[in-house]
Design a protein around this motif. Structure first.
Motif, PDB file in Angstrom:
ATOM      1  N   LEU A   1       0.823  -1.210   0.000  1.00  0.00           N
ATOM      2  CA  LEU A   1       0.000   0.000   0.000  1.00  0.00           C
ATOM      3  C   LEU A   1       0.853   1.255   0.000  1.00  0.00           C
ATOM      4  CD1 LEU A   1      -3.164  -0.482   2.209  1.00  0.00           C
ATOM      5  CD2 LEU A   1      -2.840  -0.774  -0.225  1.00  0.00           C
ATOM      6  N   ALA A   2       2.008   1.175   0.629  1.00  0.00           N
ATOM      7  CA  ALA A   2       2.896   2.334   0.664  1.00  0.00           C
ATOM      8  C   ALA A   2       3.348   2.740  -0.742  1.00  0.00           C
ATOM      9  CB  ALA A   2       4.111   2.047   1.538  1.00  0.00           C
ATOM     10  N   ASP A   3       3.333   1.785  -1.686  1.00  0.00           N
ATOM     11  CA  ASP A   3       3.768   2.068  -3.053  1.00  0.00           C
ATOM     12  C   ASP A   3       2.643   2.561  -3.963  1.00  0.00           C
ATOM     13  OD1 ASP A   3       6.199   1.172  -2.194  1.00  0.00           O
ATOM     14  OD2 ASP A   3       6.185  -0.676  -3.347  1.00  0.00           O
ATOM     15  N   LEU A   4       1.412   2.491  -3.472  1.00  0.00           N
ATOM     16  CA  LEU A   4       0.286   2.937  -4.294  1.00  0.00           C
ATOM     17  C   LEU A   4       0.147   4.444  -4.226  1.00  0.00           C
ATOM     18  CD1 LEU A   4      -2.564   0.357  -3.629  1.00  0.00           C
ATOM     19  CD2 LEU A   4      -1.421   0.806  -5.768  1.00  0.00           C
ATOM     20  N   ASP A   5      -0.044   5.034  -5.360  1.00  0.00           N
ATOM     21  CA  ASP A   5      -0.322   6.469  -5.380  1.00  0.00           C
ATOM     22  C   ASP A   5      -1.446   6.725  -6.371  1.00  0.00           C
ATOM     23  OD1 ASP A   5       0.725   6.973  -8.064  1.00  0.00           O
ATOM     24  OD2 ASP A   5       2.698   6.707  -7.182  1.00  0.00           O
ATOM     25  N   ALA A   6      -2.026   7.904  -6.265  1.00  0.00           N
ATOM     26  CA  ALA A   6      -3.194   8.232  -7.080  1.00  0.00           C
ATOM     27  C   ALA A   6      -2.889   8.149  -8.572  1.00  0.00           C
ATOM     28  CB  ALA A   6      -3.707   9.624  -6.707  1.00  0.00           C
ATOM     29  N   ALA A   7      -1.744   8.645  -9.011  1.00  0.00           N
ATOM     30  CA  ALA A   7      -1.415   8.657 -10.438  1.00  0.00           C
ATOM     31  C   ALA A   7      -1.299   7.229 -10.978  1.00  0.00           C
ATOM     32  CB  ALA A   7      -0.116   9.428 -10.675  1.00  0.00           C
ATOM     33  N   ARG A   8      -0.627   6.375 -10.237  1.00  0.00           N
ATOM     34  CA  ARG A   8      -0.451   4.987 -10.694  1.00  0.00           C
ATOM     35  C   ARG A   8      -1.807   4.277 -10.759  1.00  0.00           C
ATOM     36  NH1 ARG A   8       3.356   0.245  -8.036  1.00  0.00           N
ATOM     37  NH2 ARG A   8       2.712  -1.367  -9.464  1.00  0.00           N
ATOM     38  N   LEU A   9      -2.623   4.465  -9.743  1.00  0.00           N
ATOM     39  CA  LEU A   9      -3.929   3.825  -9.710  1.00  0.00           C
ATOM     40  C   LEU A   9      -4.829   4.373 -10.813  1.00  0.00           C
ATOM     41  CD1 LEU A   9      -5.213   1.590  -8.151  1.00  0.00           C
ATOM     42  CD2 LEU A   9      -5.986   3.245  -6.458  1.00  0.00           C
ATOM     43  N   ASP A  10      -4.781   5.675 -11.037  1.00  0.00           N
ATOM     44  CA  ASP A  10      -5.571   6.271 -12.123  1.00  0.00           C
ATOM     45  C   ASP A  10      -5.166   5.693 -13.479  1.00  0.00           C
ATOM     46  OD1 ASP A  10      -7.020   7.823 -10.364  1.00  0.00           O
ATOM     47  OD2 ASP A  10      -5.847   9.646 -10.708  1.00  0.00           O
ATOM     48  N   GLN A  11      -3.869   5.466 -13.677  1.00  0.00           N
ATOM     49  CA  GLN A  11      -3.394   4.893 -14.933  1.00  0.00           C
ATOM     50  C   GLN A  11      -3.884   3.458 -15.079  1.00  0.00           C
ATOM     51  OE1 GLN A  11      -1.752   6.452 -17.541  1.00  0.00           O
ATOM     52  NE2 GLN A  11      -2.312   4.548 -18.562  1.00  0.00           N
ATOM     53  N   GLN A  12      -3.887   2.695 -13.976  1.00  0.00           N
ATOM     54  CA  GLN A  12      -4.386   1.327 -14.029  1.00  0.00           C
ATOM     55  C   GLN A  12      -5.879   1.305 -14.357  1.00  0.00           C
ATOM     56  OE1 GLN A  12      -3.077  -0.301 -10.230  1.00  0.00           O
ATOM     57  NE2 GLN A  12      -1.373  -1.325 -11.237  1.00  0.00           N
ATOM     58  N   VAL A  13      -6.637   2.261 -13.810  1.00  0.00           N
ATOM     59  CA  VAL A  13      -8.071   2.355 -14.112  1.00  0.00           C
ATOM     60  C   VAL A  13      -8.261   2.682 -15.589  1.00  0.00           C
ATOM     61  CG1 VAL A  13     -10.166   3.732 -13.724  1.00  0.00           C
ATOM     62  CG2 VAL A  13      -8.824   2.922 -11.777  1.00  0.00           C
ATOM     63  N   LYS A  14      -7.468   3.619 -16.098  1.00  0.00           N
ATOM     64  CA  LYS A  14      -7.563   3.994 -17.521  1.00  0.00           C
ATOM     65  C   LYS A  14      -7.241   2.787 -18.411  1.00  0.00           C
ATOM     66  CE  LYS A  14      -5.749   7.232 -20.915  1.00  0.00           C
ATOM     67  NZ  LYS A  14      -4.731   8.221 -21.236  1.00  0.00           N
ATOM     68  N   ASN A  15      -6.191   2.047 -18.059  1.00  0.00           N
ATOM     69  CA  ASN A  15      -5.823   0.853 -18.836  1.00  0.00           C
ATOM     70  C   ASN A  15      -6.945  -0.181 -18.804  1.00  0.00           C
ATOM     71  OD1 ASN A  15      -3.351   2.058 -19.318  1.00  0.00           O
ATOM     72  ND2 ASN A  15      -2.249   0.813 -17.829  1.00  0.00           N
ATOM     73  N   ALA A  16      -7.565  -0.365 -17.639  1.00  0.00           N
ATOM     74  CA  ALA A  16      -8.651  -1.336 -17.514  1.00  0.00           C
ATOM     75  C   ALA A  16      -9.864  -0.899 -18.332  1.00  0.00           C
ATOM     76  CB  ALA A  16      -9.027  -1.517 -16.045  1.00  0.00           C
TER      77      ALA A  16
END
Length: 134
Positions: free
Chosen positions: A87-102
């Protein structure tokens, strides 16, 4: 001091955790359960969710795991994760990119099965983002 047991969490990329712990909360397809020393043997598939590792002395680690398997045996607990991210490695930008890819995967799906799988992953990522308030 609570009894410790051995725990390993492995993803395709690397070994994320290996050591003695006091307890681990696992998100299985059957529901969440806590593994402690001398837990009964079990093998289960994982659903996307958090794995909470009680390391001892009040220390706790949390990792997001997306699918895989967990096995409890006499040697301890092993989780083989499709994907695992501290969880410490998760950030909003990375998660947003994963959502966009999905979202793109959903739109590009060629079959009903592929579309369903992509939609499930998208929903899981959105739920993770909402739960982390990123």
């Amino acid at each position: 001091m609570p009894a410790a047991f051995h725990f390993e969490l492995v993803s395709p990329e690397k070994l994320l955790f290996s050591g003695d712990v006091e307890g681990v909360v696992v998100s299985s397809t059957e529901g969440d359960f806590m593994v402690m020393k001398d837990h009964a043997p079990v093998m289960t598939s994982l659903r996307p969710g958090l794995v909470v590792v009680e390391e001892g002395a009040g220390r706790q680690s949390k990792l997001y795991v997306r699918g895989g398997f967990a096995e409890v045996n006499a040697k301890g607990l092993t989780i083989l994760a499709e994907e695992a991210i501290p969880l410490a490695d998760l950030d909003a930008a990375r998660l947003d990119q994963q959502v966009k890819n999905a979202e793109e995967d959903v739109n590009d799906a060629q079959s009903a099965e592929a579309k369903q799988t992509a939609t499930e992953k998208l929903e899981q990522l959105k739920a993770l983002r909402a739960s982390l308030k990123l």
